[in-house]
Scaffold this motif. Structure first.
Motif, mmCIF file in Angstrom:
data_model
loop_
_atom_site.group_PDB
_atom_site.id
_atom_site.type_symbol
_atom_site.label_atom_id
_atom_site.label_comp_id
_atom_site.label_asym_id
_atom_site.label_seq_id
_atom_site.Cartn_x
_atom_site.Cartn_y
_atom_site.Cartn_z
ATOM 1 N N GLY A 31 0.817 -1.207 -0.087
ATOM 2 C CA GLY A 31 -0.067 0.146 0.030
ATOM 3 C C GLY A 31 0.774 1.308 0.042
ATOM 4 N N PRO A 32 0.118 2.330 0.190
ATOM 5 C CA PRO A 32 0.867 3.689 0.000
ATOM 6 C C PRO A 32 1.779 4.032 1.375
ATOM 7 N N VAL A 33 3.126 4.365 1.104
ATOM 8 C CA VAL A 33 3.986 4.672 2.049
ATOM 9 C C VAL A 33 4.441 6.055 1.945
ATOM 10 N N ALA A 34 4.887 6.665 3.206
ATOM 11 C CA ALA A 34 5.652 7.748 3.324
ATOM 12 C C ALA A 34 7.103 7.236 3.804
ATOM 13 N N HIS A 35 7.861 8.125 3.727
ATOM 14 C CA HIS A 35 9.451 7.957 4.221
ATOM 15 C C HIS A 35 9.915 9.024 5.243
ATOM 16 N N LEU A 36 10.126 8.177 6.531
ATOM 17 C CA LEU A 36 10.696 8.699 7.429
ATOM 18 C C LEU A 36 12.328 8.578 7.690
ATOM 19 N N GLY A 84 19.233 6.084 7.923
ATOM 20 C CA GLY A 84 18.303 5.332 7.485
ATOM 21 C C GLY A 84 16.976 6.174 6.884
ATOM 22 N N ARG A 85 16.537 5.644 6.067
ATOM 23 C CA ARG A 85 15.314 6.155 5.258
ATOM 24 C C ARG A 85 14.307 5.074 5.194
ATOM 25 N N HIS A 86 13.432 5.161 6.003
ATOM 26 C CA HIS A 86 12.362 4.126 6.377
ATOM 27 C C HIS A 86 11.150 4.316 5.638
ATOM 28 N N ALA A 87 10.546 3.140 4.942
ATOM 29 C CA ALA A 87 9.128 3.307 4.360
ATOM 30 C C ALA A 87 8.066 3.090 5.388
ATOM 31 N N VAL A 88 7.321 3.875 5.632
ATOM 32 C CA VAL A 88 6.353 3.689 6.734
ATOM 33 C C VAL A 88 4.863 3.822 6.015
ATOM 34 N N PRO A 89 4.025 2.841 6.404
ATOM 35 C CA PRO A 89 2.739 3.191 5.986
ATOM 36 C C PRO A 89 1.948 4.314 5.968
ATOM 37 N N ALA A 127 0.763 9.816 2.023
ATOM 38 C CA ALA A 127 1.572 8.821 0.912
ATOM 39 C C ALA A 127 2.505 9.669 0.120
ATOM 40 N N GLY A 128 3.699 9.117 -0.168
ATOM 41 C CA GLY A 128 4.723 9.746 -0.874
ATOM 42 C C GLY A 128 5.417 10.967 -0.414
ATOM 43 N N ALA A 129 5.108 11.411 0.965
ATOM 44 C CA ALA A 129 5.959 12.456 1.523
ATOM 45 C C ALA A 129 7.050 12.135 2.275
ATOM 46 N N GLU A 130 8.004 13.181 2.534
ATOM 47 C CA GLU A 130 9.195 12.653 3.191
ATOM 48 C C GLU A 130 9.102 13.758 4.563
#
Length: 161
Positions: A31-36, A84-89, A127-130
């Motif tokens: 599904g859609p993720v943001a990056h933290l 780290g660049r983490h994909a988060v829902p 979604a898609g945001a950093e």
């Protein structure tokens, strides 16, 4: 009476078992993720401040400080620091963030204070945001929070004084 050979085998096995590490596999989401993104500030040749994500909805994340600690051959020279660049829902998430200082030569931790602050915050991720974990560490104060790419605060600050 326990035989010396049995005791030696037991002790060696116990020490080796303590050295074994479970491989850390990155969390995957559908599904859609943001990056933290974790943030790092170099303080000296051997010391960094890490502002990092360590859990998402009670699921552990491989934090930058752990990656650096586990890191490459040059980590004690200060050249192999993980960021780290983490994909988060996307959506409302409870994230565990922390600010810690890291010394590349553990011996020096005997002579330096270890500063740390950590806690859970609720964030709404698009979604898609950093997003970036930010913070500050000093002898008297420690704080950590989450910002969006524009530098706007998107979580509460966790502070110690």
């Amino acid at each position: 009476m326990i035989k010396p050979k049995v005791l030696t085998v037991f002790l060696v096995s116990w020490v080796l078992a303590a050295c074994v590490q479970i491989p850390n596999t990155p969390a995957t989401y559908s599904g859609p993720v943001a990056h933290l993104n974790d943030s790092i500030r170099k303080v000296s040749m051997i010391k960094w401040h890490f502002y990092e994500l360590s859990m998402v909805d009670d699921r552990p994340i491989y934090a930058s400080s752990a990656c650096t600690y586990d890191g490459g051959a040059n980590s004690q020279l200060g050249s192999d620091v993980c960021r780290g660049r983490h994909a988060v829902p996307a959506g409302n998430r409870i994230v565990h963030i922390r600010a810690v200082n890291y010394l590349s030569v553990p011996f020096f931790s005997l002579f330096n204070n270890i500063y740390k602050v950590e806690g859970d915050v609720l964030v709404t991720l698009e979604a898609g945001a950093e997003y970036f974990v930010k913070g500050e560490l000093t002898q008297g104060d420690a704080a950590v929070w989450v910002e969006d790419a524009m530098g706007e605060l998107v979580s509460q600050k966790i502070e110690t004084r």
